[in-house]
Design an enzyme around this catalytic site. Sequence first.
Site, PDB file in Angstrom:
ATOM      1  CE  LYS A 113      14.836   1.573 -14.263  1.00 20.28           C
ATOM      2  NZ  LYS A 113      13.387   1.400 -14.201  1.00 20.28           N
ATOM      3  CE  LYS A 117       9.432   6.589 -18.409  1.00 17.60           C
ATOM      4  NZ  LYS A 117       8.769   5.942 -17.283  1.00 17.60           N
TER       5      LYS A 117
END
Lengths: 295, 295
Positions: free
Chosen positions: B170, B238
Amino acid sequence: MNVGFVGLGLMGRPMALNLLKAGHAVSVWARRVDSVQPLVDAGATACASPAAVASRSEAVVTIVADAPDVEQIALGADGIADGAAPGLVMIDMSTIAPAAAKALSSRLAERGVTMLDAPVSGGEAGAIAGSLTIMVGGDEAAFGRVRPLFEAMGRSITYIGASGAGQVAKACNQVLTGVGIASVAEAMNFARHSGVDPAAVREVLTGGLANSRILENHAARMLARNFAPGFKSWMHLKDMRIVLDEAHRLNVALPSAAVAAQLYAAMGGAGLAEEDSVAVLKVFERMGGNPEDIT
Amino acid sequence: MNVGFVGLGLMGRPMALNLLKAGHAVSVWARRVDSVQPLVDAGATACASPAAVASRSEAVVTIVADAPDVEQIALGADGIADGAAPGLVMIDMSTIAPAAAKALSSRLAERGVTMLDAPVSGGEAGAIAGSLTIMVGGDEAAFGRVRPLFEAMGRSITYIGASGAGQVAKACNQVLTGVGIASVAEAMNFARHSGVDPAAVREVLTGGLANSRILENHAARMLARNFAPGFKSWMHLKDMRIVLDEAHRLNVALPSAAVAAQLYAAMGGAGLAEEDSVAVLKVFERMGGNPEDIT
């Protein structure tokens, strides 16, 4: 069509051959005689100068290393402008700065020559297969007249806009491929240092939003450790320098391209200039220790 | 399968609904009662705590904002570990740091809970359609047992490797999409400042080596000036912070990702945090003058 061709390098030679195959009468000139012979064997006519090529042609294709070479061939002694009949179309397929293309186009117009900038992407393989992507800037009517020549050399042929617009499109292409290859190398190296198989990461990412032709092709070559060009990293660096110079001239920031260019510059320092751009992976590998030590 | 679900936000709610649609018995808990009601209406059972969810489940899916939230739900008071029967599989589908995922997995193993890290890509649209890309790290036998749950929520489901490996994949996804969106914005802005139609540039580049799903989708949204999320830029920032922290921990350089993260950080400063990442184009536009003045 009677067409001239100047610049018989890795790209130019197969492109000129494809013009011959499509039935055009091709006149050629190159600095080195041994570049000319294979074209003559295939039916081209060898000429003594770019001016002589131009005098026999309705359109002349040029594809050389950089803007000063194009200038010399076009406007130097015995250059294309010296031999051109009024209305000759010069098609420069080199990758040069958009501003340089515009300036050359203006100077050639004063000599009765219409210049199109028509840089390509697709590499040597695309040149051989006649499947190049061709991005064209300049006079649209001239583009229409010489379109059959483009169709003999490329598959995707797009008129982008006024003089220099083809080079702008090519510049954007080099930004996206240059940044794309660097970021894929960075991600593959990060995965390996994290103790994860980069091949598994590449595989899953090709199924999602992160997929790109670079993740498909270039990442696979990185994983196979196939660093043969392809497209030599020093040429990619040259193209990115052109883009960055143009961006500075326009006062436009290209931060991603600037970082990628620094990585390709580092390749030169690491003795990797003649390897394909995908060898930027080695720059990341050499920065760190042995990834096998890290889990 | 008796499955628990904790975290009923933008992503979690449609994912839990897809588990119900696939015939699973779903127990849910969320901090906010109004998040729970739509799931109860669709057939889920509301529980008083994560521990209560775990006590009714063979597997519990969690999808929340960041690592401290996962830790609280899993190991806090009345957390999943408190209610779990031995052998429970906790499937964390949040995006958190690989190191945090590994640490949580170790601590949960001591409590008899097997944790998989299984972050997703594909956004809210993929969550609704059940077409998410799911990248899984952790115990492979546990992955096999809960695979039917993944199949109810995603289309491309890949086991990457040991604990943390899903988060590494990811992380690579966020690097490539983050850098990809920034470089496309940069190229589109450069074309416009060069006096060239960015739409024509995008069109020709999609036919060549520079093509990517981001050039197809995100560039089209930039040109249409559609900046609605999608994926909010502060969330992208983030995720890139997570990757950069991990890279610093490993002493691995991610220069392209670092530059892209700075651009997303600049979006926050420019009041663009709630817009889609494609609004990074506005950062480039605001840097320069009026592109209409430039030719």
